[in-house]
Scaffold this motif. Structure first.
Motif, PDB file in Angstrom:
ATOM      1  N   TYR A  25       2.257   1.213  -3.670  1.00 43.37           N
ATOM      2  CA  TYR A  25       1.256   1.154  -4.744  1.00 43.37           C
ATOM      3  C   TYR A  25      -0.123   1.345  -4.122  1.00 43.37           C
ATOM      4  CZ  TYR A  25       5.288  -1.223  -6.820  1.00 43.37           C
ATOM      5  OH  TYR A  25       6.550  -1.551  -7.231  1.00 43.37           O
ATOM      6  N   PRO A  26      -0.638   2.554  -4.084  1.00 39.64           N
ATOM      7  CA  PRO A  26      -1.851   2.828  -3.294  1.00 39.64           C
ATOM      8  C   PRO A  26      -3.123   2.178  -3.823  1.00 39.64           C
ATOM      9  CG  PRO A  26      -1.171   4.774  -4.529  1.00 39.64           C
ATOM     10  CD  PRO A  26      -0.070   3.777  -4.673  1.00 39.64           C
ATOM     11  N   LYS A  27      -3.191   1.859  -5.110  1.00 33.54           N
ATOM     12  CA  LYS A  27      -4.395   1.242  -5.651  1.00 33.54           C
ATOM     13  C   LYS A  27      -4.216  -0.264  -5.687  1.00 33.54           C
ATOM     14  CE  LYS A  27      -5.787   5.199  -8.496  1.00 33.54           C
ATOM     15  NZ  LYS A  27      -6.128   5.669  -9.862  1.00 33.54           N
TER      16      LYS A  27
ATOM     17  N   ASN B 126      10.363   7.668  -4.697  1.00 38.01           N
ATOM     18  CA  ASN B 126      10.390   6.364  -5.339  1.00 38.01           C
ATOM     19  C   ASN B 126      11.763   6.142  -5.970  1.00 38.01           C
ATOM     20  OD1 ASN B 126       7.667   5.926  -4.705  1.00 38.01           O
ATOM     21  ND2 ASN B 126       6.968   6.890  -6.585  1.00 38.01           N
TER      22      ASN B 126
ATOM     23  N   CYS C  45      -4.024   2.659   5.214  1.00 32.24           N
ATOM     24  CA  CYS C  45      -4.324   1.534   4.326  1.00 32.24           C
ATOM     25  C   CYS C  45      -5.530   0.756   4.817  1.00 32.24           C
ATOM     26  CB  CYS C  45      -3.109   0.603   4.229  1.00 32.24           C
ATOM     27  SG  CYS C  45      -1.667   1.390   3.493  1.00 32.24           S
TER      28      CYS C  45
ATOM     29  N   VAL D  43       7.427  11.716  -0.028  1.00 31.68           N
ATOM     30  CA  VAL D  43       7.460  10.415  -0.686  1.00 31.68           C
ATOM     31  C   VAL D  43       8.503  10.426  -1.797  1.00 31.68           C
ATOM     32  CG1 VAL D  43       6.135   8.705  -1.995  1.00 31.68           C
ATOM     33  CG2 VAL D  43       5.019  10.037  -0.187  1.00 31.68           C
TER      34      VAL D  43
ATOM     35  N   ASN E 170      10.291   4.526  -1.070  1.00 36.28           N
ATOM     36  CA  ASN E 170       9.896   3.258  -1.675  1.00 36.28           C
ATOM     37  C   ASN E 170      11.008   2.802  -2.607  1.00 36.28           C
ATOM     38  OD1 ASN E 170       7.241   3.021  -0.519  1.00 36.28           O
ATOM     39  ND2 ASN E 170       6.569   4.641  -1.910  1.00 36.28           N
TER      40      ASN E 170
ATOM     41  N   ARG F 109       3.078   5.094  -5.902  1.00 37.91           N
ATOM     42  CA  ARG F 109       2.538   6.262  -5.205  1.00 37.91           C
ATOM     43  C   ARG F 109       3.168   7.526  -5.773  1.00 37.91           C
ATOM     44  NH1 ARG F 109      -0.343   7.029  -0.660  1.00 37.91           N
ATOM     45  NH2 ARG F 109      -0.291   4.774  -0.249  1.00 37.91           N
ATOM     46  N   THR F 110       2.373   8.581  -5.889  1.00 38.97           N
ATOM     47  CA  THR F 110       2.875   9.840  -6.446  1.00 38.97           C
ATOM     48  C   THR F 110       3.950  10.422  -5.535  1.00 38.97           C
ATOM     49  OG1 THR F 110       0.742  10.300  -7.457  1.00 38.97           O
ATOM     50  CG2 THR F 110       2.261  12.155  -7.203  1.00 38.97           C
TER      51      THR F 110
ATOM     52  N   CYS G 150       0.820  -1.211   0.000  1.00 30.70           N
ATOM     53  CA  CYS G 150       0.000   0.000   0.000  1.00 30.70           C
ATOM     54  C   CYS G 150       0.854   1.261   0.000  1.00 30.70           C
ATOM     55  CB  CYS G 150      -0.925  -0.004   1.210  1.00 30.70           C
ATOM     56  SG  CYS G 150      -1.692   1.583   1.581  1.00 30.70           S
ATOM     57  N   TYR G 151       1.927   1.279   0.776  1.00 29.69           N
ATOM     58  CA  TYR G 151       2.779   2.466   0.823  1.00 29.69           C
ATOM     59  C   TYR G 151       3.408   2.756  -0.542  1.00 29.69           C
ATOM     60  CZ  TYR G 151       2.532   1.630   5.879  1.00 29.69           C
ATOM     61  OH  TYR G 151       2.102   1.413   7.170  1.00 29.69           O
TER      62      TYR G 151
ATOM     63  N   PRO H 256       0.783   6.621   5.180  1.00 22.71           N
ATOM     64  CA  PRO H 256      -0.538   6.622   4.527  1.00 22.71           C
ATOM     65  C   PRO H 256      -1.460   5.569   5.128  1.00 22.71           C
ATOM     66  CG  PRO H 256       1.219   6.681   2.893  1.00 22.71           C
ATOM     67  CD  PRO H 256       1.877   6.431   4.218  1.00 22.71           C
TER      68      PRO H 256
END
Length: 549
Positions: free
Chosen positions: A195-197, A231, A356, A229, A260, A204-205, A192-193, A354
């Motif tokens: 890839y939020p969907k 990546n 979840c 955040v 991430n 994640r943005t 989730c942290y 975030p």
């Protein structure tokens, strides 16, 4: 039963529609509010009293005065101790097995719970310093210790024990029962942290950029977001596979930093001596990796989360300073033939991550679907009253435009003497009503929302201690602190003539790292560890959760 009057029914329908609108609005609003920030699953991260320090001390070898009963190291698979690794400070939970088999010629002791040199914040005495769901195996001639001086804890295990464990371990079939659910929860949180969907591989943005310029990886934030955040889809090492620096810029005070690290095989190879101001609010998240390596000569800073349960993480850095949570396997070692004294130190994670708990893309309908102004009665109550042959305009009878009187006498042709009755067989309604369009009354469907609870892992008490001597401290040029089997291994970072924790018949080599150079672990390293080369003290997060695991 008395028929419901039309005005009453219209009021009831309007109230039902309005209630549906309010319920839908409340649900959507609730999702928006709860999608902000959470701790790690099970309340992991912050210090759990004990006697938590107001500010965690930097690395030191002072007398123990503070206590933290939170899990500092969680291993979903097996925990292996190899080569010349030395200590794991804080509470350690291993769902699989614990296996210690260090190489010959180095200290044959591995300490759990308390470290001679570290934060010196340890679990309460007589609690489980080490909880193991499988077997505990210690190689012949080696010792696993959960004590130092007046600090004493237990090794609690569910399987079998082979080798020397001091104090005596405690068998308990439920040794890790309070923690088993954490494995899947940590995996889900790690995904989730990053890839939020759910089911979507879109990262994640980010709020900032991460650039590896060869000699250093630089993280630059946006300067404003409370959650920063980043990546990263590359290794944090030099192009030749050597060590590099790591730095952060434009990070607001008290912001949480989420890095991430994407990809299935990742290495962090660094010489950093901490990250000032970030240690307690920095999380390195590996959602995909099946192999993770932490190498170099660093005193690394920040907590680590590895979500892939089929993974193996290897630590050969001299110091890891933060929580370490992996759902896979962990190997604590030095580089083959390299210097020893590798330690994991007990420091909290106090960041806000975030949420979840809910699907980040909810499908709850918006409150535009109900029709609160539709007051057309349903065609299920069309029967007029028997004494009224005139249809009511507000309640039409869609299937019959000619009302039927209940007692007509069209066939009686015999007049009475006083009031002759004409033969009038056709009643004359004054307001005939054409057939209306059949209209159904739509209602609003009120959905519910499921509130997920947080699983709070508890701490399992166990017992045991080593009987003596401090397993840490800093050695001097004559070979470090002297230790023996009867007094516990002592010492610290020794020099070329000694070894970390003192030898049991042999010293440790002074070099350390990933084959990238030698670092003398004597007075020079002590200066690095306790001086400018150590973590800078950070203000602890104001947020504490008494129920944290």
């Amino acid at each position: 039963m008395k028929p419901e009057r039309a005005p009453d029914r219209r009021a009831r329908l309007a109230l039902s529609a309005a209630t549906a609108v309010l319920a839908a609005g409340a649900l959507v609003g609730g999702l928006a509010v709860t999608g902000a920030a959470d701790p790690l699953p099970g309340g992991l991260g912050p210090c759990k009293p004990g006697k938590c320090p107001p500010t965690y001390p930097d690395i030191n070898n002072d007398p123990v005065q503070w206590r933290d009963n939170a899990v500092n190291i969680f291993v979903g698979g097996d925990f292996l101790v190899r080569e010349a690794a030395a200590e794991a400070e804080g509470k350690v939970v291993v769902l699989g097995g614990f296996d210690q088999a260090k190489r010959e010629g180095v200290s044959q002791v591995y300490n759990v719970g308390v470290a001679g040199v570290g934060s010196r914040v340890v679990p309460d005495n007589d609690t489980a310093f080490l909880s193991v769901g499988g077997n505990v195996t210690v190689a012949a001639g080696q010792r696993l210790l959960t004590e130092e001086g007046t600090v004493t804890g237990k090794t609690v295990y569910a399987g079998t024990v082979t080798g020397t464990v001091i104090p005596d371990p405690v068998k308990d079939a439920a040794a890790v029962a309070p923690y088993t659910a954490l494995r899947d929860e940590l995996t889900a949180a790690s995904r989730c942290y990053a890839y939020p969907k759910a089911g979507d591989s879109t990262p994640r943005t980010p709020t900032g950029t991460a650039v590896n310029n060869g000699s250093e990886t630089v993280f630059t934030g946006d300067g404003t977001s409370a959650l920063q955040v980043f990546n990263v889809d590359f290794d944090l090492e030099s192009p030749s596979g050597g060590q590099q620096g790591i730095s952060f810029a434009n990070i607001p005070a008290n912001a949480t930093v989420l890095v991430n690290v994407l990809g299935d095989d990742r290495t962090i190879d660094s010489y950093i001596a901490g990250l000032p101001g970030l240690r307690d609010r920095l999380l390195w998240n590996f959602p995909d990796a099946t192999r993770v390596k932490f190498e170099g000569t660093a005193q690394f800073a920040g907590s680590v989360l590895i979500g892939e349960q089929a993974s193996t993480a290897t630590i050969t850095m001299p110091g890891m300073n933060g929580r370490f949570f992996t759902t896979g396997n962990l190997t604590h070692a030095s580089e083959p033939g390299g210097g020893g004294g590798q330690e994991i130190h007990n420091y909290p994670f106090n960041g806000d991550l975030p949420s979840c708990d809910e699907d980040p893309t909810p499908t709850t309908p918006t409150p535009t679907t109900p029709t609160p102004t539709d007051t057309t009665p349903t065609p299920t109550e069309p029967t007029p009253t028997p004494t009224d042959t005139t249809p009511t305009p507000t309640e039409p009878t869609p299937t019959d435009t000619t009302p039927t009187p209940t007692e007509p006498t069209p066939t009686d042709t015999t007049p009475t003497p006083t009031e002759p009755t004409p033969t009038d067989t056709t009643p004359t309604p004054t307001e005939p009503t054409p057939s209306p369009t059949d209209s159904a009354d739509g209602g609003a469907t009120d959905g519910g929302m499921t509130d997920g609870g947080a699983t709070d892992g508890g701490a399992t008490d166990g017992g045991g201690s080593d009987g003596g001597g401090s397993d840490g401290g800093y050695g001097d040029d004559t070979g470090g602190s002297t230790g023996g089997d009867t007094g516990g291994d002592t010492g610290g970072y020794g020099d070329d003539t000694g070894g970390h924790h003192g030898p049991d018949g042999g010293g440790q080599l002074p070099e350390t790292g990933a084959g990238t150079g030698k670092v003398v672990m004597g007075v020079t390293a002590a200066g690095l560890a306790l001086g400018g080369g150590l973590l800078v003290a950070v203000s602890r997060r104001r947020r504490r959760r008494d129920g944290a695991a």
